[in-house]
Design a protein around this motif. Structure first.
Motif, short mmCIF file in Angstrom:
data_model
loop_
_atom_site.label_atom_id
_atom_site.label_comp_id
_atom_site.label_asym_id
_atom_site.label_seq_id
_atom_site.Cartn_x
_atom_site.Cartn_y
_atom_site.Cartn_z
N LYS A 77 -132.72 -6.85 48.82
CA LYS A 77 -131.47 -7.62 48.95
C LYS A 77 -130.56 -7.28 47.80
CE LYS A 77 -133.19 -11.60 51.41
NZ LYS A 77 -133.99 -12.76 51.24
N MET A 78 -129.25 -7.43 48.07
CA MET A 78 -128.26 -7.31 47.00
C MET A 78 -127.40 -8.54 47.07
SD MET A 78 -126.33 -3.72 46.64
CE MET A 78 -126.84 -2.74 47.99
N ALA A 199 -131.41 -7.18 43.85
CA ALA A 199 -130.49 -6.63 42.83
C ALA A 199 -129.28 -7.54 42.80
CB ALA A 199 -130.09 -5.22 43.19
N ARG A 200 -128.95 -8.03 41.63
CA ARG A 200 -127.85 -9.00 41.52
C ARG A 200 -126.74 -8.46 40.63
NH1 ARG A 200 -132.79 -11.69 41.53
NH2 ARG A 200 -132.92 -13.48 42.93
N PRO A 213 -133.91 -5.47 39.37
CA PRO A 213 -135.33 -5.84 39.32
C PRO A 213 -136.24 -4.68 38.91
CG PRO A 213 -134.61 -5.53 41.60
CD PRO A 213 -133.39 -5.41 40.74
N LEU A 214 -137.22 -4.98 38.06
CA LEU A 214 -138.19 -3.97 37.60
C LEU A 214 -139.56 -4.26 38.23
CD1 LEU A 214 -137.17 -3.75 33.82
CD2 LEU A 214 -136.66 -2.12 35.66
N PRO A 215 -140.53 -3.32 38.14
CA PRO A 215 -141.83 -3.55 38.78
C PRO A 215 -142.54 -4.84 38.35
CG PRO A 215 -141.59 -1.24 38.17
CD PRO A 215 -140.40 -1.96 37.61
N ASN A 216 -142.37 -5.26 37.11
CA ASN A 216 -142.88 -6.56 36.69
C ASN A 216 -141.96 -7.62 37.34
OD1 ASN A 216 -143.14 -9.00 35.30
ND2 ASN A 216 -143.82 -7.98 33.42
N THR A 217 -142.54 -8.53 38.13
CA THR A 217 -141.72 -9.44 38.94
C THR A 217 -140.86 -10.39 38.10
OG1 THR A 217 -143.54 -10.98 39.07
CG2 THR A 217 -143.29 -9.46 40.93
#
Ligand SMILES: Cc1cc2nc3c(=O)[nH]c(=O)nc-3n(C[C@H](O)[C@H](O)[C@H](O)COP(=O)(O)OP(=O)(O)OC[C@H]3O[C@@H](n4cnc5c(N)ncnc54)[C@H](O)[C@@H]3O)c2cc1C
Length: 407
Positions: A77-78, A199-200, A213-217
């Motif tokens: 999502k964006m 992604a915001r 967003p990165l792999p770590n939530t």
């Protein structure tokens, strides 16, 4: 003296991808890089890029995608909103019927994955830590002097050496540039709430703030663009002050935010070379153009440049034609300049439209943004651009059902 068919200056994402696209054609290649061999993400500091579907197709074609995807975060999502009004736009992979809207990838891991693939080719010579002393061309070839001692002769030389391109300067290719009068503060942050693979981006009166967003939530990479004065104020804050300012700027959409590493600032300048070609020397990617990071398109644009150039060279090789022919190189220049100009112009509209707090303009953009959210045809156009599915794409970057139409 050594001879090669093509020399590529710069082993960034563009230079390495170009080498990988050309290597299977059996041409002899040299890649010259002033920095050290790609080694993957180093230490805490890391820069990321949002790659779109078109770039993903190219990176998959050259075999680098599985290794890149292993350390990347896909986003489904964006969400884009204006801090000053009711304006908001949302995009969703499910609605768009795509696996994801894009991937946040670590720049160094992209280079490492590309380099690992490139090492398989014995027709490619990579030189790291090298200094290029001069680039001189005649009608038939280009001569490069490396480390004051080696001479390398090539039929074509590609400048993939980034924003401050030495090749562009050596060839005296004129460049237009204007200062966006902004700096981008980049850092990795911890978030109180999980990012949910969204992604915001929020448009603040001082410039956009992206939370990628990165792999770590519970971690994101931020790109916070603001005027130099605001950037200096933010960087002068201690960690606690910065975290408070960041949490407020993000409307606490992910709860309390805190720095994971030291923020760094980059000057944002638009640079556009008005000529990308001189004789047998051609520019690609950031060496030819650099744009505001607000749409996360710089690397994507550069990857499309090298895919387009490789496509034309491939066609010439298959037809036993000269790949250094000026008409072929001009075709590349025309094709990719048109795409770069479109992106530069839209970034300018965005940047000006959102960095103005004049009440009428605020109302127009609020109405405009909510209109986009409600008008499916307009939204479809914007999402196609964000996914990299719009414009005149090279064949390898196209969706399977579509083909490119460049002249
Ligand atoms: C804050 C910020 C955020 C961004 N976010 C995104 C994003 O989300 N998505 C996106 O698509 N793009 C993004 N970009 C843009 C993206 O980072 C660049 O467009 C991309 O990295 C350019 O790749 P390149 O290979 O052309 O240049 P570079 O990555 O700069 O590589 C050039 C290489 O050439 C080498 N070199 C330079 N001079 C010489 C020389 N004289 N001799 C030999 N080697 C030389 C350098 O060492 C380097 O390895 C962002 C940019 C910024 C500033």
């Amino acid at each position: 003296m050594q001879n090669v068919d093509i020399t590529i200056v710069g082993a960034g994402s563009a230079g390495l991808t170009l080498a990988l696209l050309l290597a299977p054609l059996g041409l002899s290649l040299a890649v010259l890089e002033q920095g050290s061999e790609p080694a993957g993400r180093k230490g805490e500091q890391h820069r990321v890029s949002a790659l779109n579907l078109a770039s993903q197709r190219v990176l998959a074609h050259v075999g680098a995608w599985p290794a890149i995807a292993a350390t990347a975060q896909a986003y489904d999502k964006m969400q884009v909103w204006d801090a000053d009004s009711f304006a908001r736009i949302e995009f969703d992979a499910l609605t768009e019927r795509v696996e994801s809207l894009g991937w946040i990838c670590d720049n160094e891991n992209i280079r490492l994955a590309l380099y690992q693939q490139l090492k398989q080719f014995t027709n490619v010579r990579c030189e790291f830590n090298c200094t290029i002393n001069s680039v001189v061309q005649s009608e038939r070839d280009v001569l490069v002097n490396i480390n004051q001692q080696q001479l390398l002769l090539s039929r074509l030389l590609v400048g993939a050496d980034g924003v401050n391109s030495m090749v562009r300067k050596a060839m005296q290719l004129p460049v237009t540039h204007w200062d966006y009068d902004q700096q981008a503060i980049v850092a990795t942050i911890n978030t109180e709430l999980p990012h949910q693979a969204i992604a915001r981006q929020v448009f603040l009166p001082t410039g956009p703030l992206a939370l990628l967003p990165l792999p770590n939530t519970k971690q994101c990479s931020i790109v916070w663009s603001c005027n130099p004065q605001r950037a200096a104020e933010l960087l002068a804050l201690d960690a606690q002050g910065f975290n408070q300012a960041l949490t407020a700027a993000s409307n606490a959409v992910l709860g309390v935010l805190s720095l994971e590493n030291q923020p760094t600032a980059f000057d944002l300048k638009m640079r556009y070379a008005s000529t990308w070609l001189r004789g047998r020397v051609v520019l690609v990617a950031d060496a030819a153009h650099s744009v505001h990071p607000l749409a996360g398109q710089g690397m994507n644009l550069g990857l499309m440049d090298v895919t387009a150039l490789a496509e034309l060279i491939n066609e010439a090789v298959e037809q036993n034609k000269d790949f250094t022919d000026n008409r072929l190189l001009r075709r590349y220049e025309r094709w990719r300049k048109a795409e770069a100009q479109t992106l530069i112009a839209s970034m300018e509209v965005f940047k000006r439209g959102f960095s103005n707090s004049q009440p009428l303009l605020k109302l127009v953009r609020a109405v405009g943004m909510s209109g986009v959210n409600q008008w499916p045809w307009l939204k479809a156009k914007i999402i196609a651009a964000a996914l990299g599915n719009s414009g005149d794409l090279p064949k390898l970057a196209c969706e399977q059902s579509k083909t490119s139409h460049h002249a």
